[in-house]
Enzyme design. Structure first.
Site, PDB file in Angstrom:
ATOM      1  N   CYS A 335       0.821  -1.210   0.000  1.00 48.62           N
ATOM      2  CA  CYS A 335       0.000   0.000   0.000  1.00 48.62           C
ATOM      3  C   CYS A 335       0.858   1.264   0.000  1.00 48.62           C
ATOM      4  O   CYS A 335       0.462   2.299  -0.547  1.00 48.62           O
ATOM      5  CB  CYS A 335      -0.913   0.030   1.225  1.00 48.62           C
ATOM      6  N   ALA A 336       2.016   1.206   0.627  1.00 48.24           N
ATOM      7  CA  ALA A 336       2.867   2.382   0.783  1.00 48.24           C
ATOM      8  C   ALA A 336       3.694   2.690  -0.451  1.00 48.24           C
ATOM      9  O   ALA A 336       4.305   3.761  -0.532  1.00 48.24           O
ATOM     10  CB  ALA A 336       3.795   2.193   1.979  1.00 48.24           C
TER      11      ALA A 336
END
Length: 343
Positions: A335-336
């Site tokens: 996600c990052a």
């Protein structure tokens, strides 16, 4: 859209600052993000981290000198979901697909800046832009680079994201903007993952091979979802006519935020807080150049997951990172990050 294992020119990350998502003003998450960004930069992949003006000196001091730090306003902080999705043309030229973003169906209230983020990044690099007529976060999409896309109904058919839009229309947009021929649909994401994203439950390891988050525990509510996903994938055929082979990656034991971790989060109307199950999955890993960066989630299962990923990607070095502070905000390593494929 190339597969994530294709060569990258770079990687985008966003500096965590949202005290409504992360505890204690996101200070702990910032340290975890810096470790992740610095580790990716060590591989030689060019890393860009965006940050607000007020946090610029702090981010610059935490990040390696080789990392580019750029001022840009965001609210939520997950690069995967708000950065452009990059595609290549037949001559190797790179363009960016800018999907619409509305806070996961307005589950979070301050998403307007995040919807502009994709365009800002494409302007920054002078990259041509396609604005896609669909709300779709990057975590809602996985491709094999050979014409097949993996998605969930929970994310792309969510009426809060795409009201009145059906499967046929979604598939048409994905074909037009990602260059895929076949879309494989799973029903849902992880239990207690409000995004419904596919990147927490499954990903392509190679054309025709899907890694699926798995539990054998019948008492775990996730087991029913795993079985349903396995049934769909086992009967699926990809764009190249291959029957999908499913590799099961064990989930860690259910994890929950502690009372101290919950108390450290600011409150705002519309943002959930409380002792919900964390969306912990080893599927939420990032394929950097020559490496796999995986979250360390559970000492009982971390080594098993590391060995599993090493078997799937024998030509890559698997690196485990302590990322619980990112997980507390609802996401993790994948996600990052958002890859920029080599043009």
């Amino acid at each position: 859209m190339p597969a994530e294992w294709a060569p990258h020119d770079g990687c985008l990350l966003v500096w965590p600052e949202n005290g409504y998502a992360w505890r204690d003003g996101a200070r702990h998450a910032q340290r975890a993000l810096a470790v992740l960004a610095n580790a990716i930069a060590e591989t030689g992949e060019r890393v860009t981290v965006t940050v607000s003006g007020g946090q610029y000196p702090h981010a610059r001091s935490r990040l390696a000198a080789r990392i580019r730090v750029v001022e840009a306003t965001t609210w939520l902080g997950w690069a995967r979901d708000i950065a452009p999705t990059y595609v290549l043309d037949g001559r190797g030229g790179r363009r960016g697909v800018d999907f619409r973003f509305n806070g996961y169906g307005a589950q979070y209230p301050c998403w307007a800046d995040d919807d502009l983020f994709g365009r800002k990044m494409l302007d920054l690099t002078g990259t041509p832009r396609y604005r896609a007529p669909l709300v779709a976060e990057g975590g809602a999409l996985h491709v094999d680079g050979a014409g097949t896309c993996l998605v969930t109904e929970a994310a792309l058919l969510d009426p809060r994201r795409n009201p009145g839009v059906g499967r046929t229309r979604v598939e048409a947009v994905l074909r037009d903007h990602l260059g895929v021929d076949t879309v494989l649909w799973l029903e849902s994401g992880l239990v207690d993952d409000p995004t419904g994203h596919v990147d927490n439950v499954a990903f392509f390891a190679a054309p025709g091979v899907v890694c699926l988050a798995w539990t054998d525990d019948p008492a775990d509510p996730q087991s029913e979802r795993c079985a349903a996903a396995y049934e769909r994938l086992s009967g699926a055929v990809d764009a190249g006519g291959r029957r999908i082979r499913v590799e099961k990656l064990r989930l860690p034991a259910p994890a929950y935020a502690t009372d101290d971790e919950i108390r450290g989060v600011d409150t705002v109307a519309g943002v959930p807080t409380g002792p919900v199950r964390l969306a912990a999955s080893y599927c939420n890993a990032y394929l950097a150049n020559g490496h796999v960066f995986m979250p360390l989630l559970d000492p009982e299962y971390d080594d098993e997951a590391r060995g599993f990923l090493a078997r799937l990607f024998p030509d890559r070095t698997v690196v485990g990172l302590e990322t619980r502070e990112l997980l507390l905000g609802g996401g993790n390593v994948h996600c990052a990050t958002q890859q920029i494929p080599t043009a």
